[in-house]
Motif scaffolding. Structure first.
Motif, short mmCIF file in Angstrom:
data_model
loop_
_atom_site.label_atom_id
_atom_site.label_comp_id
_atom_site.label_asym_id
_atom_site.label_seq_id
_atom_site.Cartn_x
_atom_site.Cartn_y
_atom_site.Cartn_z
N GLY A 200 3.15 -9.80 7.19
CA GLY A 200 3.62 -8.49 7.04
C GLY A 200 3.35 -7.90 5.43
O GLY A 200 3.54 -6.85 5.06
N TYR A 201 2.60 -8.81 4.75
CA TYR A 201 1.96 -8.29 3.31
C TYR A 201 1.08 -6.77 3.38
O TYR A 201 0.18 -7.10 4.33
CB TYR A 201 1.36 -9.23 2.39
CG TYR A 201 0.73 -8.68 1.27
CD1 TYR A 201 1.66 -8.65 0.09
CD2 TYR A 201 -0.51 -8.63 1.11
CE1 TYR A 201 1.23 -8.02 -1.20
CE2 TYR A 201 -0.89 -7.92 -0.19
CZ TYR A 201 -0.11 -7.61 -1.36
OH TYR A 201 -0.61 -7.29 -2.38
N ASN A 202 1.43 -6.01 2.48
CA ASN A 202 0.64 -4.65 2.56
C ASN A 202 0.92 -4.15 1.22
O ASN A 202 1.81 -3.92 0.59
CB ASN A 202 1.10 -3.85 3.61
CG ASN A 202 0.31 -2.48 3.57
OD1 ASN A 202 -0.55 -2.21 2.88
ND2 ASN A 202 0.30 -1.88 5.06
N TYR A 203 -0.38 -4.19 0.56
CA TYR A 203 -0.07 -3.84 -0.92
C TYR A 203 0.50 -2.52 -1.01
O TYR A 203 1.19 -2.15 -2.03
CB TYR A 203 -1.53 -3.81 -1.54
CG TYR A 203 -1.40 -3.42 -3.07
CD1 TYR A 203 -0.96 -4.20 -3.94
CD2 TYR A 203 -2.06 -2.02 -3.37
CE1 TYR A 203 -0.91 -3.55 -5.46
CE2 TYR A 203 -1.92 -1.45 -4.58
CZ TYR A 203 -1.28 -2.29 -5.43
OH TYR A 203 -1.27 -1.45 -6.93
N SER A 204 0.25 -1.59 -0.07
CA SER A 204 0.93 -0.30 -0.18
C SER A 204 2.25 -0.06 -0.36
O SER A 204 3.01 0.77 -0.74
CB SER A 204 0.29 0.58 0.94
OG SER A 204 -1.15 0.65 1.14
N ASP A 205 3.12 -1.22 0.14
CA ASP A 205 4.36 -1.33 0.17
C ASP A 205 5.01 -1.48 -1.25
O ASP A 205 6.15 -0.91 -1.50
CB ASP A 205 5.00 -2.53 0.94
CG ASP A 205 4.79 -2.37 2.43
OD1 ASP A 205 4.59 -1.38 2.98
OD2 ASP A 205 4.85 -3.48 3.08
#
Length: 225
Positions: A200-205
């Motif tokens: 679930g990692y997403n830099y945008s978060d």
């Protein structure tokens, strides 16, 4: 009876400033701003470059218009929401617009002949803060801090060597880790394994976390004045 040719059956779309700017933006989106020239833009429009000068005076005016077109895509702060909500929604809209047009990041604050959408946008942001009771100087501080974060995050988001999907990002992280001895960089290894490589990692978060810090900091500073 002779049938009309395809060219005759399909009337040529008249050249206009709006069409030129839209095509220029699409060209920059695909190939980057450095690849844009009046000659190449003319070719994309099916006209000689000299024809463009009937609608835009020069390359600078073209860039001004392109930036103004990007500003027109950013939602103006809501007059019905509280200032933090209005700034948060406007910031997210700006980030999304810059994500669609990453070439514009370096140009948004550099143009000396801003267009009507640009001016309307800036006026609305300042107006939202002033209506909320911000002094002129505090509105300036808030505007600068928020925009610096938006542009900086958008630039980092556009240039980080991460993939478009969770799987691609994980693969890039593994490739980078394979190039250095993990025992020599324990904290970087821990960060990669326990954060970047997690499902679930997403830099945008990260955007919302940083934006909330800035908005809370602006609110705290404002309350102390």
């Amino acid at each position: 009876m002779a049938h009309p040719t395809k060219a005759a059956a399909e009337p040529r779309i008249p050249l206009s400033q709006a069409r030129i700017l839209g095509t220029a933006v699409a060209f920059a989106d695909e190939g980057g701003i450095a690849s844009l020239s009046m000659r190449k833009l003319g070719e994309a429009l099916g006209v000689e470059a000299m024809s463009l000068y009937n609608h835009v005076a020069n390359k600078d005016e073209l860039l001004d218009g392109m930036v103004d077109l990007v500003f027109s895509e950013i939602d103006l702060p809501s007059g019905e929401a509280d200032w933090k909500t209005a700034m948060r929604e406007r910031a997210e809209s700006a980030r999304q617009a810059l994500g669609r047009h990453p070439w514009a990041i370096a140009l948004m604050s550099t143009r000396t002949s801003p267009g009507p959408s640009t001016l309307r946008h800036h006026d609305a942001v300042i107006g939202s803060l002033r209506t909320a009771g911000f002094s002129v100087s505090m509105a300036a501080h808030a505007f600068s801090a928020i925009d610096s974060y938006i542009y900086g995050f958008a630039l980092q988001e556009a240039t980080l060597p991460l993939g478009d999907t969770e799987e691609e990002t994980a693969e890039v992280a593994r490739m980078m880790m394979a190039q250095f001895p993990t025992d020599d960089y324990p904290h970087l290894t821990e960060f990669s394994v326990e954060h970047v490589l997690q499902p679930g990692y997403n830099y945008s978060d990260e955007f919302d976390f940083g934006l909330n810090l800035i908005l809370d900091g602006v609110e705290s500073a404002r309350n102390k004045i």
